[in-house]
Design a protein around this motif. Structure first.
Motif, PDB file in Angstrom:
ATOM      1  N   TYR A 206       3.942   4.909   3.172  1.00  0.00           N
ATOM      2  CA  TYR A 206       2.581   4.380   3.317  1.00  0.00           C
ATOM      3  C   TYR A 206       2.317   3.920   4.754  1.00  0.00           C
ATOM      4  O   TYR A 206       1.268   4.201   5.337  1.00  0.00           O
ATOM      5  CB  TYR A 206       2.343   3.224   2.346  1.00  0.00           C
ATOM      6  CG  TYR A 206       1.592   3.652   1.105  1.00  0.00           C
ATOM      7  CD1 TYR A 206       0.297   4.121   1.191  1.00  0.00           C
ATOM      8  CD2 TYR A 206       2.188   3.592  -0.145  1.00  0.00           C
ATOM      9  CE1 TYR A 206      -0.392   4.524   0.056  1.00  0.00           C
ATOM     10  CE2 TYR A 206       1.514   3.991  -1.288  1.00  0.00           C
ATOM     11  CZ  TYR A 206       0.217   4.462  -1.181  1.00  0.00           C
ATOM     12  OH  TYR A 206      -0.458   4.871  -2.303  1.00  0.00           O
TER      13      TYR A 206
ATOM     14  N   ASP B  98      -1.883   2.404  -5.435  1.00  0.00           N
ATOM     15  CA  ASP B  98      -0.448   2.095  -5.418  1.00  0.00           C
ATOM     16  C   ASP B  98       0.009   1.302  -4.191  1.00  0.00           C
ATOM     17  O   ASP B  98       1.205   1.188  -3.941  1.00  0.00           O
ATOM     18  CB  ASP B  98       0.357   3.403  -5.483  1.00  0.00           C
ATOM     19  CG  ASP B  98      -0.009   4.226  -6.715  1.00  0.00           C
ATOM     20  OD1 ASP B  98      -0.222   3.607  -7.772  1.00  0.00           O
ATOM     21  OD2 ASP B  98      -0.086   5.469  -6.594  1.00  0.00           O
ATOM     22  N   ILE B  99      -0.918   0.772  -3.406  1.00  0.00           N
ATOM     23  CA  ILE B  99      -0.508   0.156  -2.146  1.00  0.00           C
ATOM     24  C   ILE B  99      -0.125  -1.330  -2.303  1.00  0.00           C
ATOM     25  O   ILE B  99       0.569  -1.888  -1.460  1.00  0.00           O
ATOM     26  CB  ILE B  99      -1.622   0.311  -1.079  1.00  0.00           C
ATOM     27  CG1 ILE B  99      -1.008   0.193   0.318  1.00  0.00           C
ATOM     28  CG2 ILE B  99      -2.732  -0.706  -1.295  1.00  0.00           C
ATOM     29  CD1 ILE B  99      -1.931   0.598   1.416  1.00  0.00           C
ATOM     30  N   SER B 100      -0.544  -1.949  -3.397  1.00  0.00           N
ATOM     31  CA  SER B 100      -0.208  -3.364  -3.623  1.00  0.00           C
ATOM     32  C   SER B 100       1.300  -3.538  -3.776  1.00  0.00           C
ATOM     33  O   SER B 100       1.947  -2.801  -4.525  1.00  0.00           O
ATOM     34  CB  SER B 100      -0.908  -3.877  -4.893  1.00  0.00           C
ATOM     35  OG  SER B 100      -2.293  -3.917  -4.698  1.00  0.00           O
ATOM     36  N   GLY B 101       1.865  -4.503  -3.035  1.00  0.00           N
ATOM     37  CA  GLY B 101       3.297  -4.763  -3.095  1.00  0.00           C
ATOM     38  C   GLY B 101       4.134  -3.881  -2.193  1.00  0.00           C
ATOM     39  O   GLY B 101       5.345  -4.072  -2.085  1.00  0.00           O
TER      40      GLY B 101
ATOM     41  N   SER C 180       5.699  -2.793   1.193  1.00  0.00           N
ATOM     42  CA  SER C 180       6.008  -3.473   2.460  1.00  0.00           C
ATOM     43  C   SER C 180       6.226  -2.447   3.561  1.00  0.00           C
ATOM     44  O   SER C 180       6.514  -1.275   3.295  1.00  0.00           O
ATOM     45  CB  SER C 180       7.262  -4.343   2.305  1.00  0.00           C
ATOM     46  OG  SER C 180       8.379  -3.534   1.977  1.00  0.00           O
TER      47      SER C 180
ATOM     48  N   ASP D  33       3.235  -7.107   2.196  1.00  0.00           N
ATOM     49  CA  ASP D  33       2.356  -6.435   1.243  1.00  0.00           C
ATOM     50  C   ASP D  33       1.175  -5.797   1.981  1.00  0.00           C
ATOM     51  O   ASP D  33       0.258  -6.497   2.416  1.00  0.00           O
ATOM     52  CB  ASP D  33       1.856  -7.452   0.207  1.00  0.00           C
ATOM     53  CG  ASP D  33       1.026  -6.802  -0.882  1.00  0.00           C
ATOM     54  OD1 ASP D  33       0.866  -5.569  -0.855  1.00  0.00           O
ATOM     55  OD2 ASP D  33       0.552  -7.542  -1.768  1.00  0.00           O
TER      56      ASP D  33
ATOM     57  N   GLY E  81      -1.110  -4.193   0.740  1.00  0.00           N
ATOM     58  CA  GLY E  81      -2.324  -4.364  -0.053  1.00  0.00           C
ATOM     59  C   GLY E  81      -2.775  -5.813  -0.148  1.00  0.00           C
ATOM     60  O   GLY E  81      -3.754  -6.117  -0.819  1.00  0.00           O
ATOM     61  N   GLY E  82      -2.052  -6.717   0.554  1.00  0.00           N
ATOM     62  CA  GLY E  82      -2.377  -8.137   0.486  1.00  0.00           C
ATOM     63  C   GLY E  82      -3.325  -8.588   1.595  1.00  0.00           C
ATOM     64  O   GLY E  82      -3.552  -7.871   2.570  1.00  0.00           O
TER      65      GLY E  82
ATOM     66  N   THR F 192       1.991 -13.298   7.688  1.00  0.00           N
ATOM     67  CA  THR F 192       0.817 -12.457   7.428  1.00  0.00           C
ATOM     68  C   THR F 192      -0.265 -12.630   8.506  1.00  0.00           C
ATOM     69  O   THR F 192      -1.225 -11.866   8.536  1.00  0.00           O
ATOM     70  CB  THR F 192       0.194 -12.778   6.051  1.00  0.00           C
ATOM     71  OG1 THR F 192      -0.299 -14.134   6.076  1.00  0.00           O
ATOM     72  CG2 THR F 192       1.215 -12.640   4.941  1.00  0.00           C
TER      73      THR F 192
ATOM     74  N   LYS G 272      -7.345  -6.206   3.876  1.00  0.00           N
ATOM     75  CA  LYS G 272      -5.974  -5.896   3.501  1.00  0.00           C
ATOM     76  C   LYS G 272      -5.166  -5.575   4.757  1.00  0.00           C
ATOM     77  O   LYS G 272      -5.684  -5.020   5.734  1.00  0.00           O
ATOM     78  CB  LYS G 272      -5.948  -4.706   2.542  1.00  0.00           C
ATOM     79  CG  LYS G 272      -6.475  -5.044   1.146  1.00  0.00           C
ATOM     80  CD  LYS G 272      -6.278  -3.879   0.198  1.00  0.00           C
ATOM     81  CE  LYS G 272      -6.711  -4.263  -1.225  1.00  0.00           C
ATOM     82  NZ  LYS G 272      -6.486  -3.187  -2.193  1.00  0.00           N
ATOM     83  N   GLU G 273      -3.873  -5.895   4.702  1.00  0.00           N
ATOM     84  CA  GLU G 273      -3.013  -5.692   5.872  1.00  0.00           C
ATOM     85  C   GLU G 273      -2.976  -4.213   6.290  1.00  0.00           C
ATOM     86  O   GLU G 273      -2.782  -3.901   7.459  1.00  0.00           O
ATOM     87  CB  GLU G 273      -1.600  -6.184   5.548  1.00  0.00           C
ATOM     88  CG  GLU G 273      -1.520  -7.677   5.213  1.00  0.00           C
ATOM     89  CD  GLU G 273      -0.993  -8.503   6.365  1.00  0.00           C
ATOM     90  OE1 GLU G 273      -1.395  -8.267   7.502  1.00  0.00           O
ATOM     91  OE2 GLU G 273      -0.165  -9.380   6.098  1.00  0.00           O
TER      92      GLU G 273
END
Length: 226
Positions: A30, A121-124, A126, A132, A134-135, A144, A193-194
């Motif tokens: 990702y 599927d991007i949440s969690g 790294s 994250d 997705g965070g 962060t 999101k990051e």
């Protein structure tokens, strides 16, 4: 805008699926997809960026002549403005050249907000120090905040390198605009999101490298022409 969102979503999924074929670990695939995606977008925008950067370099070079015109017609602002515009036209420069690439990229940034917001599927996932992708950045998790800070610093540097140099009103306005945009980007990065902020930082680093190469080329041409 909806068409751009869908097109970018499909293109990113296709790119990620291609990379995941060789690197199944999503924590790597990702992040690499975002970086490669950024490079591809930069290549697409390259003609616009080169044109604007060359225009900005020329703008900096004619600043002494602009200052002379402003001093000569200081009692007649309209005449001074007309002569300055004439000088711009003669030298094929755009006074807003430093800001245009940033403005042009804003629709793409908003479209990417949609893309990364809806990636299933991007949440969690790294990548490097990012826990994250997705965070959303949080003041409770100092790590962060690194990407939002980097987004502000790199936005300022990439814009400042292209901004008009000098002590005239135009240069002061450009400087204020750069500071405002950098603070604005940090503020937005704290809400995105990051993954999107990683795109923006990578994009800025490429922009900085591109500007250095073009300025070096322009300076080399100037020395040869002297």
């Amino acid at each position: 805008m909806h068409y751009l969102n869908d097109w970018l979503s499909k293109f990113f999924e296709m790119l990620h699926n291609g990379i995941a074929t060789f690197i199944p670990n999503s924590n790597i695939s990702y992040g690499l997809s975002i970086i490669l995606f950024t490079v591809i977008v930069r290549v697409i925008l390259l003609p616009i960026n080169i044109k604007q950067m060359k225009s900005t370099v020329k703008m900096s070079k004619i600043q002494p002549e602009i200052k002379k015109l402003q001093d000569k017609y200081k009692s007649d602002p309209q005449k001074a403005q007309a002569e300055v515009m004439k000088l711009y036209k003669e030298n094929s420069v755009n006074p807003l050249g430093g800001c245009l690439p940033l403005i042009i990229q804003m629709p793409i940034l908003f479209a990417l907000y949609y893309v990364f917001l809806n990636l299933p599927d991007i949440s969690g996932v790294s990548f490097l120090w990012i826990n994250d992708l997705g965070g959303i950045p949080s003041f409770k998790q100092p790590l962060t905040l690194i990407l939002p800070i980097l987004s502000g610093i790199t936005t300022y540097l990439s814009s400042a390198m292209m901004a008009v140099k000098g002590d005239g009103m135009q240069a002061k306005q450009a400087s204020m605009m750069n500071i405002f945009m950098s603070v604005f980007i940090v503020w937005m990065s704290l809400r995105f999101k990051e993954a999107l902020v990683l795109y923006w930082v990578t994009n800025n680093l490429i922009q900085i490298a591109q500007t250095l190469v073009i300025k070096k080329g322009e300076n080399s041409d100037s020395k040869q022409g002297a």
